[in-house]
Design a protein around this motif. Structure first.
Motif, PDB file in Angstrom:
ATOM      1  N   LEU A   1       0.902  -1.133   0.028  1.00  0.00           N
ATOM      2  CA  LEU A   1      -0.116   0.196   0.055  1.00  0.00           C
ATOM      3  C   LEU A   1       0.812   1.122  -0.125  1.00  0.00           C
ATOM      4  O   LEU A   1       1.966   1.356   0.977  1.00  0.00           O
ATOM      5  N   GLU A   2       0.514   2.044  -0.772  1.00  0.00           N
ATOM      6  CA  GLU A   2       1.325   3.309  -0.904  1.00  0.00           C
ATOM      7  C   GLU A   2       0.180   4.600  -0.879  1.00  0.00           C
ATOM      8  O   GLU A   2      -0.710   4.515  -1.678  1.00  0.00           O
ATOM      9  N   ILE A   3       0.406   5.530   0.169  1.00  0.00           N
ATOM     10  CA  ILE A   3      -0.498   6.411   0.263  1.00  0.00           C
ATOM     11  C   ILE A   3       0.327   7.791  -0.213  1.00  0.00           C
ATOM     12  O   ILE A   3       1.468   8.078   0.476  1.00  0.00           O
ATOM     13  N   ARG A   4      -0.031   8.517  -1.285  1.00  0.00           N
ATOM     14  CA  ARG A   4       0.766   9.437  -2.000  1.00  0.00           C
ATOM     15  C   ARG A   4       0.148  10.818  -1.926  1.00  0.00           C
ATOM     16  O   ARG A   4      -0.555  11.225  -2.738  1.00  0.00           O
ATOM     17  N   GLY A   5       0.495  11.769  -0.964  1.00  0.00           N
ATOM     18  CA  GLY A   5       0.227  13.022  -0.982  1.00  0.00           C
ATOM     19  C   GLY A   5      -1.326  13.154  -0.934  1.00  0.00           C
ATOM     20  O   GLY A   5      -1.799  14.039  -1.684  1.00  0.00           O
ATOM     21  N   VAL A   6      -2.120  12.414  -0.275  1.00  0.00           N
ATOM     22  CA  VAL A   6      -3.608  12.330  -0.177  1.00  0.00           C
ATOM     23  C   VAL A   6      -4.047  13.639   0.414  1.00  0.00           C
ATOM     24  O   VAL A   6      -3.676  13.864   1.530  1.00  0.00           O
ATOM     25  N   ASN A   7      -5.014  14.309  -0.135  1.00  0.00           N
ATOM     26  CA  ASN A   7      -5.823  15.169   0.622  1.00  0.00           C
ATOM     27  C   ASN A   7      -7.229  15.156   0.429  1.00  0.00           C
ATOM     28  O   ASN A   7      -7.847  14.424  -0.558  1.00  0.00           O
ATOM     29  N   LYS A   8      -7.996  15.513   1.621  1.00  0.00           N
ATOM     30  CA  LYS A   8      -9.568  15.361   1.411  1.00  0.00           C
ATOM     31  C   LYS A   8     -10.131  16.446   2.222  1.00  0.00           C
ATOM     32  O   LYS A   8      -9.727  16.783   3.322  1.00  0.00           O
ATOM     33  N   THR A   9     -10.904  17.249   1.588  1.00  0.00           N
ATOM     34  CA  THR A   9     -11.713  18.523   2.215  1.00  0.00           C
ATOM     35  C   THR A   9     -13.149  18.090   1.954  1.00  0.00           C
ATOM     36  O   THR A   9     -13.766  17.639   0.960  1.00  0.00           O
ATOM     37  N   ILE A  10     -13.756  18.177   3.148  1.00  0.00           N
ATOM     38  CA  ILE A  10     -15.321  18.142   3.257  1.00  0.00           C
ATOM     39  C   ILE A  10     -16.034  19.468   3.800  1.00  0.00           C
ATOM     40  O   ILE A  10     -15.755  19.885   4.895  1.00  0.00           O
ATOM     41  N   ARG A  11     -16.743  19.871   2.857  1.00  0.00           N
ATOM     42  CA  ARG A  11     -17.557  21.188   3.316  1.00  0.00           C
ATOM     43  C   ARG A  11     -16.580  22.427   3.862  1.00  0.00           C
ATOM     44  O   ARG A  11     -16.739  23.089   4.721  1.00  0.00           O
TER      45      ARG A  11
END
Length: 309
Positions: A7-17
């Motif tokens: 598993l590789e998480i690469r610069g993940v972003n998440k914006t909610i509201r």
């Protein structure tokens, strides 16, 4: 450890509201390790797990499983994943065996009975698998859920709060099983939990997440060379005399006195020498032990928080 990450998480972003839930998160998980997520309430752990299994979309970055992006090749990536995001849901009026048979029929081409028998043996339910699930303890239901998640031979197993509702015996049972599964089957296991003591016993590495950011990764395996110097506590019958003896040996060595002993920051071999000298000086040495922080101490030091979820 295998050098190729599962598993590789690469610069993940998440914006909610308008609120940033995950910010530039990056790390890797390798075959045969148990990798944990820790963080205060609202840190973004469950959001990240939901993105890994495709239940939520990310705003930026990528998640790669076995070299395949979940954005560009979702089916190719997710076929390597087994997951329990909520508590495992089973048909309680059916036996454990029939639950697995029913689930196996959902896979294209089906799953042979030999594989069902194999995972039942693997999770230690062979003697109870033909009994109805309603007679199972919570720990047994969790193991049946893990068996279900393993049917299609995933190389990545994701468990969100797997110890929820378990008694201490069930927690230990699941912990020992997951560690054995990682070691013997080479599966990468990702676990989210609020039980710091259990994470410390279960995981090889732990990612500490705060406000959606990765603030630290703690390696709990104790592998590699030991640090050249660490703090040692010498429990003795006369701390004042012990301090005088040590300062006579080396006036430059800093000694921290305690009511029942002294603390020194020295190398391992030097600690053994000083222990022998304290005994030669006529002192009673009850214990000599390195002072290491618990995962809880490290977590609170890093996050400055006591809100864990």
């Amino acid at each position: 450890m295998n050098n190729q990450p599962v598993l590789e998480i690469r610069g993940v972003n998440k914006t909610i509201r308008g609120k940033k839930i995950i910010q530039d998160l990056s790390f890797e998980v390798y075959p045969g390790e148990v990798f944990g997520f820790l963080g205060p309430n609202g840190a973004g752990k469950t959001t990240l797990i939901r993105m890994i299994v495709g239940l939520m979309k990310m705003n930026k970055g990528d998640i790669v499983i076995h070299g395949q992006s979940i954005q560009k090749s979702f089916e190719g990536a997710i076929k390597h994943v087994g997951a329990i995001v909520e508590n495992p849901e089973m048909y309680k009026f059916l036996s454990g065996q029939n639950n697995l048979v029913h689930y196996a029929r959902m896979f294209p081409g089906g799953i042979p009975q030999s594989r069902i028998d194999e995972v039942v043996e693997l999770v230690g339910l062979k003697n109870r698998i033909k009994e109805k699930v309603k007679t199972y303890s919570l720990g047994m239901r969790q193991r049946l859920g893990v068996a279900q998640a393993l049917l299609h031979r995933p190389s990545l197993l994701i468990l969100d709060e797997p110890t929820n509702g378990l008694d201490p015996a069930g927690i230990r049972e699941l912990r020992d099983y997951l560690r054995r599964l990682a070691r013997e089957e080479g599966i990468a296991i990702v676990v989210s939990s609020h039980l710091l003591s259990e994470m410390e016993l279960m995981c090889d590495r732990v990612a500490i997440i705060q406000q959606g950011k990765l603030v630290d990764v703690q390696d709990l395996r104790g592998e590699g060379a030991a640090p050249k110097e660490t703090s040692y506590f010498f429990e003795v019958n006369d701390p004042a005399t012990a301090q005088a003896v040590v300062q006579e040996i080396d006036p430059h060595l800093h000694v921290t006195p305690h009511p029942n002993g002294i603390e020194l920051t020295i190398g391992r071999e030097r600690a053994a020498d000083i222990g022998a000298l304290l005994i030669q000086a006529g002192l009673r040495l009850y214990a000599m032990k390195p002072l290491t922080q618990s995962l809880e101490d490290k977590f609170l030091q890093i996050t400055g928080s006591d809100q864990i979820a």
